[in-house]
Design a protein around this motif. Structure first.
Motif, PDB file in Angstrom:
ATOM      1  N   HIS A 135      42.516  32.534  61.116  1.00 27.63           N
ATOM      2  CA  HIS A 135      41.892  32.125  59.857  1.00 27.63           C
ATOM      3  C   HIS A 135      41.363  33.327  59.076  1.00 27.63           C
ATOM      4  N   GLN A 136      41.025  34.423  59.758  1.00 26.32           N
ATOM      5  CA  GLN A 136      40.645  35.633  59.036  1.00 26.32           C
ATOM      6  C   GLN A 136      41.865  36.272  58.372  1.00 26.32           C
ATOM      7  N   ARG A 137      42.998  36.257  59.051  1.00 27.13           N
ATOM      8  CA  ARG A 137      44.232  36.791  58.440  1.00 27.13           C
ATOM      9  C   ARG A 137      44.582  35.990  57.190  1.00 27.13           C
ATOM     10  N   TRP A 138      44.460  34.661  57.263  1.00 24.75           N
ATOM     11  CA  TRP A 138      44.753  33.794  56.118  1.00 24.75           C
ATOM     12  C   TRP A 138      43.817  34.108  54.950  1.00 24.75           C
ATOM     13  N   ALA A 139      42.519  34.279  55.213  1.00 28.63           N
ATOM     14  CA  ALA A 139      41.549  34.549  54.151  1.00 28.63           C
ATOM     15  C   ALA A 139      41.859  35.860  53.436  1.00 28.63           C
ATOM     16  N   VAL A 140      42.276  36.881  54.190  1.00 26.21           N
ATOM     17  CA  VAL A 140      42.652  38.152  53.561  1.00 26.21           C
ATOM     18  C   VAL A 140      43.850  37.929  52.639  1.00 26.21           C
ATOM     19  N   LYS A 141      44.823  37.140  53.081  1.00 28.59           N
ATOM     20  CA  LYS A 141      45.973  36.840  52.207  1.00 28.59           C
ATOM     21  C   LYS A 141      45.522  36.150  50.925  1.00 28.59           C
ATOM     22  N   CYS A 142      44.520  35.271  51.019  1.00 26.73           N
ATOM     23  CA  CYS A 142      44.012  34.593  49.821  1.00 26.73           C
ATOM     24  C   CYS A 142      43.457  35.587  48.816  1.00 26.73           C
ATOM     25  N   ILE A 143      42.601  36.499  49.242  1.00 21.70           N
ATOM     26  CA  ILE A 143      41.981  37.424  48.291  1.00 21.70           C
ATOM     27  C   ILE A 143      42.986  38.448  47.787  1.00 21.70           C
ATOM     28  N   VAL A 144      43.912  38.877  48.634  1.00 20.83           N
ATOM     29  CA  VAL A 144      44.941  39.819  48.178  1.00 20.83           C
ATOM     30  C   VAL A 144      45.808  39.141  47.117  1.00 20.83           C
ATOM     31  N   GLY A 145      46.150  37.878  47.328  1.00 24.43           N
ATOM     32  CA  GLY A 145      46.908  37.122  46.328  1.00 24.43           C
ATOM     33  C   GLY A 145      46.147  37.007  45.023  1.00 24.43           C
ATOM     34  N   ASP A 146      44.832  36.768  45.101  1.00 24.37           N
ATOM     35  CA  ASP A 146      44.002  36.698  43.894  1.00 24.37           C
ATOM     36  C   ASP A 146      44.041  38.025  43.131  1.00 24.37           C
ATOM     37  N   ARG A 147      43.898  39.114  43.858  1.00 23.91           N
ATOM     38  CA  ARG A 147      43.899  40.437  43.219  1.00 23.91           C
ATOM     39  C   ARG A 147      45.241  40.728  42.558  1.00 23.91           C
ATOM     40  N   GLU A 148      46.326  40.347  43.212  1.00 20.39           N
ATOM     41  CA  GLU A 148      47.663  40.575  42.652  1.00 20.39           C
ATOM     42  C   GLU A 148      47.875  39.731  41.392  1.00 20.39           C
ATOM     43  N   ARG A 149      47.428  38.458  41.426  1.00 23.23           N
ATOM     44  CA  ARG A 149      47.544  37.599  40.233  1.00 23.23           C
ATOM     45  C   ARG A 149      46.762  38.191  39.073  1.00 23.23           C
ATOM     46  N   LYS A 150      45.553  38.669  39.327  1.00 24.40           N
ATOM     47  CA  LYS A 150      44.740  39.264  38.258  1.00 24.40           C
ATOM     48  C   LYS A 150      45.394  40.522  37.711  1.00 24.40           C
ATOM     49  N   ARG A 151      45.990  41.338  38.584  1.00 26.62           N
ATOM     50  CA  ARG A 151      46.687  42.548  38.133  1.00 26.62           C
ATOM     51  C   ARG A 151      47.843  42.182  37.205  1.00 26.62           C
ATOM     52  N   ARG A 152      48.627  41.161  37.594  1.00 26.41           N
ATOM     53  CA  ARG A 152      49.748  40.730  36.750  1.00 26.41           C
ATOM     54  C   ARG A 152      49.258  40.171  35.414  1.00 26.41           C
ATOM     55  N   GLN A 153      48.144  39.429  35.424  1.00 22.69           N
ATOM     56  CA  GLN A 153      47.590  38.892  34.182  1.00 22.69           C
ATOM     57  C   GLN A 153      47.151  40.009  33.244  1.00 22.69           C
ATOM     58  N   ARG A 154      46.474  41.024  33.810  1.00 22.56           N
ATOM     59  CA  ARG A 154      46.053  42.166  32.981  1.00 22.56           C
ATOM     60  C   ARG A 154      47.264  42.870  32.380  1.00 22.56           C
ATOM     61  N   LYS A 155      48.312  43.023  33.178  1.00 15.13           N
ATOM     62  CA  LYS A 155      49.526  43.692  32.699  1.00 15.13           C
ATOM     63  C   LYS A 155      50.166  42.890  31.562  1.00 15.13           C
ATOM     64  N   ARG A 156      50.267  41.575  31.725  1.00 13.62           N
ATOM     65  CA  ARG A 156      50.855  40.733  30.669  1.00 13.62           C
ATOM     66  C   ARG A 156      50.029  40.788  29.389  1.00 13.62           C
ATOM     67  N   ARG A 157      48.686  40.756  29.529  1.00 11.64           N
ATOM     68  CA  ARG A 157      47.833  40.838  28.332  1.00 11.64           C
ATOM     69  C   ARG A 157      48.013  42.177  27.626  1.00 11.64           C
ATOM     70  N   ALA A 158      48.080  43.258  28.395  1.00 14.55           N
ATOM     71  CA  ALA A 158      48.265  44.589  27.799  1.00 14.55           C
ATOM     72  C   ALA A 158      49.623  44.674  27.109  1.00 14.55           C
ATOM     73  N   GLU A 159      50.655  44.117  27.736  1.00 15.98           N
ATOM     74  CA  GLU A 159      51.996  44.148  27.116  1.00 15.98           C
ATOM     75  C   GLU A 159      52.020  43.321  25.850  1.00 15.98           C
ATOM     76  N   ALA A 160      51.301  42.183  25.861  1.00 17.39           N
ATOM     77  CA  ALA A 160      51.257  41.344  24.657  1.00 17.39           C
ATOM     78  C   ALA A 160      50.521  42.060  23.525  1.00 17.39           C
ATOM     79  N   LYS A 161      49.494  42.810  23.875  1.00 15.29           N
ATOM     80  CA  LYS A 161      48.691  43.486  22.864  1.00 15.29           C
ATOM     81  C   LYS A 161      49.348  44.776  22.379  1.00 15.29           C
ATOM     82  N   TYR A 162      49.908  45.579  23.304  1.00 14.69           N
ATOM     83  CA  TYR A 162      50.404  46.899  22.954  1.00 14.69           C
ATOM     84  C   TYR A 162      51.920  47.033  23.042  1.00 14.69           C
ATOM     85  N   GLY A 163      52.595  46.012  23.534  1.00 15.62           N
ATOM     86  CA  GLY A 163      54.041  46.098  23.723  1.00 15.62           C
ATOM     87  C   GLY A 163      54.382  46.554  25.130  1.00 15.62           C
TER      88      GLY A 163
END
Length: 166
Positions: A135-163
Motif C-alpha cells: 500500500h505504500q508503493r501504491w501511494a507513491v504511484k498516486c502522488i507521482v501520477g499527480d505530479r506528472e498530470r500537473k506537469r503536463r497541464q502546465r506545459k499545455r497552458r504554456a503552449e496555449a499561451k506562448y505557442g
C-alpha cells in the motif's frame, strides 16, 4: 477528485481483526527523491501508527522525529489504503487503515529515538521496487501520477499561451 481509496487483501470471513490507523508522509527533495527509512526488514515511508487522541498530522510529525530526528511539514491528504493481513508485531490479523499525506521533510532537530532507522532518499522507481508494504508503493504511484498530470497541464497552458516550442 475525491479521496483515492484502495483495499488490499480481502477481509477473511469469520476472522476477528485488530484495528490500526497509520499516517505517512510522502515528500520530495530537489532531485525528485522521496524520504524513507531503511530498517532490518526493508524500506518504509516515514510515519506509522496514530496513537489514541493524536491527529494524523501530529502522528506523522512525531514519527519523523522518532525515526530520523527531523521536523516535517504535513500538507494535504493524497490517498487512503485499507489492508487486512497478519501482522507479526501484533501476532494477529489486523485491519490497517493507512492515510498518506504530501508534505516536506524539514531540518534535523534532534537525534532519532528509534534505533536502526536510517534515512534514505529513493527515486519513485526505487520506491516501486524497494518499499516493503504494497500500500505504500501504491501511494507513491498516486502522488507521482499527480505530479506528472500537473506537469503536463502546465506545459499545455504554456503552449496555449506562448505557442508550442519549435
Amino acid at each position: 477528485m475525491g479521496l483515492r481509496y484502495r483495499a488490499f487483501e480481502a477481509r477473511k470471513p469469520n476472522t476477528e481483526y485488530g484495528r490500526r490507523v497509520c499516517a505517512y508522509l510522502i515528500a520530495f527533495d530537489g532531485n525528485g527523491r522521496i524520504p524513507a527509512v531503511k530498517v532490518s526488514r526493508g524500506y518504509f515511508l516515514l510515519g506509522g501508527g496514530v496513537e489514541d487522541g493524536e491527529s494524523h498530522i501530529d502522528a506523522i510529525k512525531r514519527e519523523c522525529l522518532e525515526e530520523v530526528g527531523r521536523d516535517a511539514y504535513v500538507g494535504s491528504i493524497i490517498c487512503m489504503a485499507e489492508r487486512f493481513h497478519y501482522m507479526t508485531r501484533f501476532d494477529r490479523e489486523m485491519q490497517v487503515l493507512a492515510y498518506f499525506y504530501r508534505g516536506s521533510l524539514l531540518e534535523q532537530v534532534s537525534e532519532p529515538t528509534e534505533a536502526n532507522h536510517e534515512l534514505v532518499w529513493l527515486t519513485p522507481d526505487e520506491c516501486a521496487s524497494k518499499l516493503f508494504l504494497v500500500h505504500q508503493r501504491w501511494a507513491v504511484k498516486c502522488i507521482v501520477g499527480d505530479r506528472e498530470r500537473k506537469r503536463r497541464q502546465r506545459k499545455r497552458r504554456a503552449e496555449a499561451k506562448y505557442g508550442a516550442p519549435a
